[in-house]
Scaffold this motif. Structure first.
Motif, PDB file in Angstrom:
ATOM      1  N   ALA A  11      -7.464  12.336  -3.587  1.00 46.89           N
ATOM      2  CA  ALA A  11      -6.685  10.821  -3.244  1.00 46.89           C
ATOM      3  C   ALA A  11      -5.195  10.841  -1.994  1.00 46.89           C
ATOM      4  O   ALA A  11      -5.013   9.796  -1.873  1.00 46.89           O
ATOM      5  N   LYS A  12      -5.151  12.445  -1.561  1.00 46.06           N
ATOM      6  CA  LYS A  12      -4.709  12.221  -0.626  1.00 46.06           C
ATOM      7  C   LYS A  12      -5.084  11.706   0.137  1.00 46.06           C
ATOM      8  O   LYS A  12      -4.112  11.109   1.146  1.00 46.06           O
ATOM      9  N   LYS A  13      -5.910  12.096   0.929  1.00 49.84           N
ATOM     10  CA  LYS A  13      -7.489  11.577   2.132  1.00 49.84           C
ATOM     11  C   LYS A  13      -7.101  10.218   1.987  1.00 49.84           C
ATOM     12  O   LYS A  13      -7.538   9.769   2.805  1.00 49.84           O
ATOM     13  N   LEU A  14      -7.478  10.173   0.870  1.00 48.98           N
ATOM     14  CA  LEU A  14      -7.873   8.663   0.582  1.00 48.98           C
ATOM     15  C   LEU A  14      -7.140   7.551   1.731  1.00 48.98           C
ATOM     16  O   LEU A  14      -7.062   6.730   1.681  1.00 48.98           O
ATOM     17  N   ALA A  15      -5.985   8.263   0.206  1.00 45.65           N
ATOM     18  CA  ALA A  15      -4.279   7.511   0.613  1.00 45.65           C
ATOM     19  C   ALA A  15      -4.008   7.342   2.271  1.00 45.65           C
ATOM     20  O   ALA A  15      -3.573   6.305   2.773  1.00 45.65           O
ATOM     21  N   ARG A  16      -4.077   8.481   2.559  1.00 46.76           N
ATOM     22  CA  ARG A  16      -3.842   8.574   4.298  1.00 46.76           C
ATOM     23  C   ARG A  16      -4.671   8.130   4.961  1.00 46.76           C
ATOM     24  O   ARG A  16      -4.783   6.923   5.850  1.00 46.76           O
ATOM     25  N   ALA A  17      -5.754   7.914   4.162  1.00 45.89           N
ATOM     26  CA  ALA A  17      -7.370   7.065   5.823  1.00 45.89           C
ATOM     27  C   ALA A  17      -6.502   5.847   4.966  1.00 45.89           C
ATOM     28  O   ALA A  17      -7.077   5.144   6.317  1.00 45.89           O
ATOM     29  N   LEU A  18      -6.193   5.268   4.819  1.00 42.67           N
ATOM     30  CA  LEU A  18      -5.891   3.957   4.387  1.00 42.67           C
ATOM     31  C   LEU A  18      -4.946   3.492   4.784  1.00 42.67           C
ATOM     32  O   LEU A  18      -4.015   2.110   4.916  1.00 42.67           O
ATOM     33  N   GLY A  19      -3.551   4.706   4.641  1.00 43.56           N
ATOM     34  CA  GLY A  19      -2.391   4.043   5.338  1.00 43.56           C
ATOM     35  C   GLY A  19      -1.756   3.313   4.418  1.00 43.56           C
ATOM     36  O   GLY A  19      -1.105   2.346   4.663  1.00 43.56           O
ATOM     37  N   VAL A  20      -1.582   3.881   3.559  1.00 39.93           N
ATOM     38  CA  VAL A  20      -1.172   3.309   1.804  1.00 39.93           C
ATOM     39  C   VAL A  20      -0.190   4.741   1.082  1.00 39.93           C
ATOM     40  O   VAL A  20      -0.727   5.873   1.585  1.00 39.93           O
ATOM     41  N   THR A  21       0.343   4.674   0.304  1.00 45.21           N
ATOM     42  CA  THR A  21       0.848   5.591  -0.563  1.00 45.21           C
ATOM     43  C   THR A  21      -0.035   6.054  -1.937  1.00 45.21           C
ATOM     44  O   THR A  21      -0.951   5.362  -1.722  1.00 45.21           O
ATOM     45  N   LEU A  22       0.528   7.387  -2.282  1.00 48.61           N
ATOM     46  CA  LEU A  22       0.277   7.291  -3.452  1.00 48.61           C
ATOM     47  C   LEU A  22       0.329   6.275  -4.777  1.00 48.61           C
ATOM     48  O   LEU A  22      -0.839   6.133  -5.837  1.00 48.61           O
ATOM     49  N   ASP A  23       1.216   6.138  -4.647  1.00 48.66           N
ATOM     50  CA  ASP A  23       2.031   4.754  -5.793  1.00 48.66           C
ATOM     51  C   ASP A  23       1.038   4.219  -5.385  1.00 48.66           C
ATOM     52  O   ASP A  23       0.547   3.228  -6.207  1.00 48.66           O
ATOM     53  N   THR A  29       3.091  -0.098  -7.768  1.00 47.34           N
ATOM     54  CA  THR A  29       3.920  -0.514  -6.606  1.00 47.34           C
ATOM     55  C   THR A  29       2.877  -2.511  -6.487  1.00 47.34           C
ATOM     56  O   THR A  29       2.148  -1.415  -6.213  1.00 47.34           O
ATOM     57  N   ASP A  30       3.393  -3.144  -6.286  1.00 50.26           N
ATOM     58  CA  ASP A  30       3.730  -4.250  -5.821  1.00 50.26           C
ATOM     59  C   ASP A  30       1.928  -4.524  -4.696  1.00 50.26           C
ATOM     60  O   ASP A  30       0.869  -5.095  -4.760  1.00 50.26           O
ATOM     61  N   GLY A  31       2.787  -3.474  -3.567  1.00 51.88           N
ATOM     62  CA  GLY A  31       1.885  -3.796  -2.404  1.00 51.88           C
ATOM     63  C   GLY A  31       1.397  -2.485  -1.477  1.00 51.88           C
ATOM     64  O   GLY A  31       2.527  -2.180  -1.842  1.00 51.88           O
ATOM     65  N   PRO A  32       1.584  -2.163  -0.335  1.00 51.43           N
ATOM     66  CA  PRO A  32       0.838  -1.575   0.143  1.00 51.43           C
ATOM     67  C   PRO A  32       2.007  -1.480   0.813  1.00 51.43           C
ATOM     68  O   PRO A  32       3.252  -2.020   1.015  1.00 51.43           O
ATOM     69  N   VAL A  33       3.041   0.015   0.473  1.00 49.69           N
ATOM     70  CA  VAL A  33       3.637   0.655   1.466  1.00 49.69           C
ATOM     71  C   VAL A  33       3.516   1.917   2.702  1.00 49.69           C
ATOM     72  O   VAL A  33       2.747   2.687   2.071  1.00 49.69           O
ATOM     73  N   PHE A  34       4.089   0.924   3.759  1.00 48.95           N
ATOM     74  CA  PHE A  34       3.566   1.878   5.236  1.00 48.95           C
ATOM     75  C   PHE A  34       4.759   2.352   5.002  1.00 48.95           C
ATOM     76  O   PHE A  34       5.676   2.255   5.619  1.00 48.95           O
ATOM     77  N   ASP A  35       3.862   3.932   6.079  1.00 45.21           N
ATOM     78  CA  ASP A  35       4.803   4.800   6.309  1.00 45.21           C
ATOM     79  C   ASP A  35       5.094   4.009   8.050  1.00 45.21           C
ATOM     80  O   ASP A  35       4.404   3.241   8.488  1.00 45.21           O
ATOM     81  N   ARG A  36       6.645   4.721   8.778  1.00 45.53           N
ATOM     82  CA  ARG A  36       6.715   4.636   9.803  1.00 45.53           C
ATOM     83  C   ARG A  36       5.596   5.170  10.584  1.00 45.53           C
ATOM     84  O   ARG A  36       5.260   3.775  12.657  1.00 45.53           O
TER      85      ARG A  36
END
Length: 62
Positions: A11-23, A29-36
């Motif tokens: 799940a961590k790898k998938l989130a990292r690849a998609l650029g979203v959070t695990l939440d 969360t309602d929408g993707p939360v992008f990091d810096r």
């Protein structure tokens, strides 16, 4: 326990690849939360797109 850990790592790898959070992946969360890093990457892509568009326009106008 080992299987759960493998699922978390996947799940961590998938989130990292998609650029979203695990939440976001978990529907918390309602929408993707992008990091810096993701935001910076989007800015770089936007600048590259603008540069390419300008170069093409200049080639057409010559």
């Amino acid at each position: 326990m080992r299987r759960c850990r493998a699922s978390i790592e996947a799940a961590k790898k998938l989130a990292r690849a998609l650029g979203v959070t695990l939440d976001y992946l978990g529907g918390e969360t309602d929408g993707p939360v992008f990091d810096r890093k993701t935001a910076e990457r989007e800015h770089v892509f936007a600048l590259l797109d603008a540069f390419l568009a300008k170069s093409k326009m200049q080639a057409i106008l010559k």
